[in-house]
Design an enzyme around this catalytic site. Sequence first.
Site, PDB file in Angstrom:
ATOM      1  N   MET A   1       0.852  -1.193   0.000  1.00  0.00           N
ATOM      2  CA  MET A   1       0.000   0.000   0.000  1.00  0.00           C
ATOM      3  C   MET A   1       0.880   1.233   0.000  1.00  0.00           C
ATOM      4  SD  MET A   1      -3.130   1.007   0.078  1.00  0.00           S
ATOM      5  CE  MET A   1      -4.050   2.488   0.390  1.00  0.00           C
ATOM      6  N   CYS A   2       0.543   2.192  -0.842  1.00  0.00           N
ATOM      7  CA  CYS A   2       1.410   3.361  -0.969  1.00  0.00           C
ATOM      8  C   CYS A   2       0.602   4.609  -1.279  1.00  0.00           C
ATOM      9  CB  CYS A   2       2.425   3.149  -2.098  1.00  0.00           C
ATOM     10  SG  CYS A   2       3.526   1.764  -1.817  1.00  0.00           S
TER      11      CYS A   2
END
Length: 590
Positions: free
Chosen positions: A1-2
């Site tokens: 996740m970014c």
Amino acid sequence: MCGIFCHISRNHGNSNETSHEWNICKNLIAARGPDKVGEKFENLTQNWFGHFVGSVLWMQGSNLREQPASDSSGNILLWNGDIFLGNLAHDNICDTDVLLNALETASNVMQVFQEIQGPYSFVYYQKSSNLLYFGRDIIGRHSLLLKVNNNQDVLTLTSVATKEVNRIIEVPAIGIFAVNLANTRINLACHPWREPDLRFTDIIEALETQLGVDIDIKDTILESNTSTCLHLHPNIKDLEYLENSPYFEDCHRTLEYLLENEDIQGRVDNLLQLLYKAVEIRIKKQPKFCKSCIKLVLNGEDIVCNHAKIGILFSGGLDSAILTLIADKYIPQHEPIDLFNVAFEKSINTSRKTNTNNEKQDIEDQYDVPDRKTGKQTFMELSNICPKRKWNFIKVNISQIELQTYRSSRISNLLYPLCTILDESLGCAVWFASRAKGIINSSTDIYESPCRVLLLGMGADELFGGYMRHRTILRHKGWDALTQELNIELARISERNLGRDDRIVSDHGRQSRLPYLDENIVEYVQKLKPWERCYPTDKMPSGLGDKLLLRLVACKLGFQHTANFPKRAFQFGSRIANGKENAKDISDRL
């Protein structure tokens, strides 16, 4: 996740000067990925310069993978996603590395994205072709925003922005887009996920108007989806068992009666197996550390973490209750599971009792909203079904003052470019719930959950016919119209809900995971006839006919009362919304 950010502008040498957009967005981008922030400045072509930024929330692989990621061929990838299933899914290798390698060796970029099952948004620069690809998964579960400035030859892509970034829009989840950087002006092409229809054409035309760019339509990525065929005339035999229950006055006995039918039992078992798999992979695919312990691990310490790693937005309603009970199967018994139940103060002017003996009860009364009541009921039922589990029922109590403070200073920017009263009320409710800070059970101490993954029930109403309008449409227009409405709602869920909710939840350095929107569940449910998903007729009242298939699942899992709780919108159950306001109006509080 970014958190991902990409700024493409006319080439101006090797300058590392940051853009106006990045200076505005960087704090919100960093909040999404608190474990590591990296950036890359690159002369992409003779004409174009790129600034790439990735903030990482470590969720994949045995070690943290920094972004932007690049390979020996000079390709650059910003990846905000999870590959849960498919040929590219690996347990111990970071998705970023798997995807980057697959893209480098593939003859066709689109073939790679055909293989991915899971939520994502991405930006990928392919050096050999000078093409910049970007997009969201076919369901649109992760946010990506786009701004084009033709006057300055600038293109910006970002997971989240603020109100200061004018004329930014959400990238529609209709396909994968490409910019040819061999050209001297901003240009766009779109590879549709499926064969273009009228809705696709309308979206493209609106995009061309908003961006001031013509969009070239390329070949479709996936095969035609035949699951949207209409079932106009149900046979009497199809409805016989649904119509003839002798127990309509007792909703739970009605569910038990329906489960005796072999066909219904088969559908319940099929859906339940898909739900088990969807929840399992969304629980297990993460590092075995909470938010606090992962900081120690990143500093090189060797520790064992027994803290809560999974949280659930828990209104006490049907959708979250099912996810909670299934999650119990896949989380070690010694680890707690955090359940977040949000309630907003009923009124800022309500008089308070001054007697200190009544202070605790006074607070309880102020936050005794519908979702708190159902949350407590379902929590008790859950505790009886799974008595060995340590459940943390966390009461997230939000005062009117706190709501006003964060709504204007933070939440309004996360919602942007959405701005309706409905977006405001849902966005605020989800932001405070996913902040995961409140009072556990009967304690008075403030607890802030260390969990890094949140399970949310989004998508259940669209898939299983949970809204009151579904009952109205069936009554006035029939099954064909209801089928079309269910298909349209699922197609629109990315633009109405999912991008917004992703921006909201991720602001706390947590990742939202949506089991009901697993590709295999969506595919299975969409192939069912509408009366096999729901039966919102006059014979089956609210709390029975709506989301009937899901209620049958809850009944089979052991819920007696929760299986028949009527649908209640989150914004009304938590008492943040004013029922007298028009949800579609622009909010003047943002």
